[in-house]
Motif scaffolding. Structure first.
Motif, mmCIF file in Angstrom:
data_model
loop_
_atom_site.group_PDB
_atom_site.id
_atom_site.type_symbol
_atom_site.label_atom_id
_atom_site.label_comp_id
_atom_site.label_asym_id
_atom_site.label_seq_id
_atom_site.Cartn_x
_atom_site.Cartn_y
_atom_site.Cartn_z
ATOM 1 N N PHE A 99 19.015 -5.244 16.459
ATOM 2 C CA PHE A 99 17.886 -5.093 17.375
ATOM 3 C C PHE A 99 17.527 -3.637 17.616
ATOM 4 O O PHE A 99 16.342 -3.305 17.733
ATOM 5 C CB PHE A 99 18.182 -5.822 18.684
ATOM 6 C CG PHE A 99 18.191 -7.311 18.519
ATOM 7 C CD1 PHE A 99 16.999 -8.014 18.484
ATOM 8 C CD2 PHE A 99 19.378 -8.000 18.341
ATOM 9 C CE1 PHE A 99 16.986 -9.387 18.283
ATOM 10 C CE2 PHE A 99 19.381 -9.376 18.145
ATOM 11 C CZ PHE A 99 18.189 -10.070 18.113
ATOM 12 N N ASP A 100 18.519 -2.763 17.681
ATOM 13 C CA ASP A 100 18.244 -1.339 17.884
ATOM 14 C C ASP A 100 17.444 -0.751 16.728
ATOM 15 O O ASP A 100 16.603 0.141 16.935
ATOM 16 C CB ASP A 100 19.554 -0.557 18.010
ATOM 17 C CG ASP A 100 20.229 -0.726 19.349
ATOM 18 O OD1 ASP A 100 19.557 -1.167 20.313
ATOM 19 O OD2 ASP A 100 21.435 -0.422 19.453
ATOM 20 N N VAL A 101 17.707 -1.217 15.524
ATOM 21 C CA VAL A 101 17.098 -0.607 14.333
ATOM 22 C C VAL A 101 16.056 -1.535 13.689
ATOM 23 O O VAL A 101 14.869 -1.216 13.658
ATOM 24 C CB VAL A 101 18.183 -0.227 13.304
ATOM 25 C CG1 VAL A 101 17.535 0.391 12.060
ATOM 26 C CG2 VAL A 101 19.180 0.756 13.918
ATOM 27 N N LYS A 102 16.510 -2.677 13.194
ATOM 28 C CA LYS A 102 15.615 -3.546 12.419
ATOM 29 C C LYS A 102 14.485 -4.115 13.282
ATOM 30 O O LYS A 102 13.309 -4.045 12.908
ATOM 31 C CB LYS A 102 16.431 -4.680 11.789
ATOM 32 C CG LYS A 102 15.629 -5.565 10.838
ATOM 33 C CD LYS A 102 16.541 -6.583 10.168
ATOM 34 C CE LYS A 102 15.758 -7.520 9.255
ATOM 35 N NZ LYS A 102 15.111 -6.812 8.129
ATOM 36 N N PHE A 103 14.841 -4.690 14.432
ATOM 37 C CA PHE A 103 13.807 -5.250 15.315
ATOM 38 C C PHE A 103 12.854 -4.155 15.769
ATOM 39 O O PHE A 103 11.628 -4.354 15.767
ATOM 40 C CB PHE A 103 14.470 -5.918 16.522
ATOM 41 C CG PHE A 103 13.503 -6.667 17.409
ATOM 42 C CD1 PHE A 103 13.422 -8.052 17.353
ATOM 43 C CD2 PHE A 103 12.668 -6.003 18.295
ATOM 44 C CE1 PHE A 103 12.533 -8.758 18.165
ATOM 45 C CE2 PHE A 103 11.784 -6.683 19.110
ATOM 46 C CZ PHE A 103 11.714 -8.065 19.040
ATOM 47 N N ARG A 104 13.410 -3.024 16.154
ATOM 48 C CA ARG A 104 12.527 -1.947 16.649
ATOM 49 C C ARG A 104 11.555 -1.490 15.569
ATOM 50 O O ARG A 104 10.355 -1.324 15.829
ATOM 51 C CB ARG A 104 13.361 -0.766 17.138
ATOM 52 C CG ARG A 104 12.490 0.385 17.630
ATOM 53 C CD ARG A 104 13.247 1.386 18.438
ATOM 54 N NE ARG A 104 12.345 2.401 18.973
ATOM 55 C CZ ARG A 104 12.642 3.229 19.963
ATOM 56 N NH1 ARG A 104 13.835 3.166 20.542
ATOM 57 N NH2 ARG A 104 11.763 4.113 20.387
#
Length: 223
Positions: A99-104
């Motif tokens: 979530f920190d990287v891919k979702f953002r």
């Protein structure tokens, strides 16, 4: 008192707000308007990015990853990384990174950054293609939340953890803009309803940005 420099719709700032509350740590908040490029703030965060935590001894901690690791090491109870099993803790880190990287990158940057931050940073008009991509990509991630939450009590196991915090920090920003299609993802909605009920998350629901109000359901614990 420790101070957190933040912006309302910065997901990293929201993540640290939740973590501080979960740790039971007192703090005050200061809104930092990044577009002003204040020299005082740039001395605290040479990259010019949020969040920044100033500890009670005056030490400056810039960046959500740095702050997260510091809080876990300096204030280990309650742990937001799960139990003592290294594999369980690795799973928490894996989901949080998702979530920190891919979702953002695939969702938040395409919606919050385009629809809100570009205006403040004077970076030109929003790109319609990016907004369409954000709206398309979010379904995949909500399906993943549903898949995880239907097999576990929380996203990374039996306990609320950094994984749930990371996901909630992204989704709460998008929900403020009314960009989460909850009606098409009931399992993800059920998980988020449980997250919204936590005392550490409820202060986020009171946020109001001047000139930009959230939809009615944003602060409704029962949707």
């Amino acid at each position: 008192m420790r101070t957190l420099y933040h912006l309302w719709l910065d997901s990293g700032s929201r993540k640290i707000r939740i973590l501080l509350k979960e740790k039971g740590l007192d703090f005050q908040m200061k809104v930092e308007k990044l577009w002003e490029r204040r020299e005082e703030f740039l001395r605290l965060s040479p990259s010019g990015e949020l969040p920044v935590l100033i500890e009670e001894n005056g030490i400056s901690l810039p960046g959500q990853n740095v702050i997260t690791e510091y809080l876990e090491e300096a204030f280990p109870e309650p742990s937001l990384l799960g139990g003592s099993d290294p594999l369980d803790r690795a799973e928490v880190r894996r989901v949080a990174q998702w979530f920190d990287v891919k979702f953002r990158q695939e969702v938040t940057d395409n919606l919050v950054e385009e629809k809100v931050m570009k205006r403040f940073l004077r970076l030109g008009a929003p790109e319609a293609a990016a907004i369409r991509a954000g709206h398309a990509n979010i379904h995949y991630h909500l399906d993943y939340i549903a898949w995880l939450s239907e097999r576990r009590k929380w996203l990374a196991g039996d306990h609320f953890s950094l994984a749930d915090v990371a996901a909630a920090s992204q989704l709460s920003c998008l929900d403020y803009l009314g960009d989460v299609p909850w009606e098409k993802h009931e399992a993800a909605k059920d998980w988020y309803a449980r997250v919204k009920s936590r005392p550490s998350v409820q202060p986020l629901l009171a946020d109001r940005i001047p000139g930009l109000l959230p939809p009615a359901h944003y602060a409704d614990l029962d949707f």
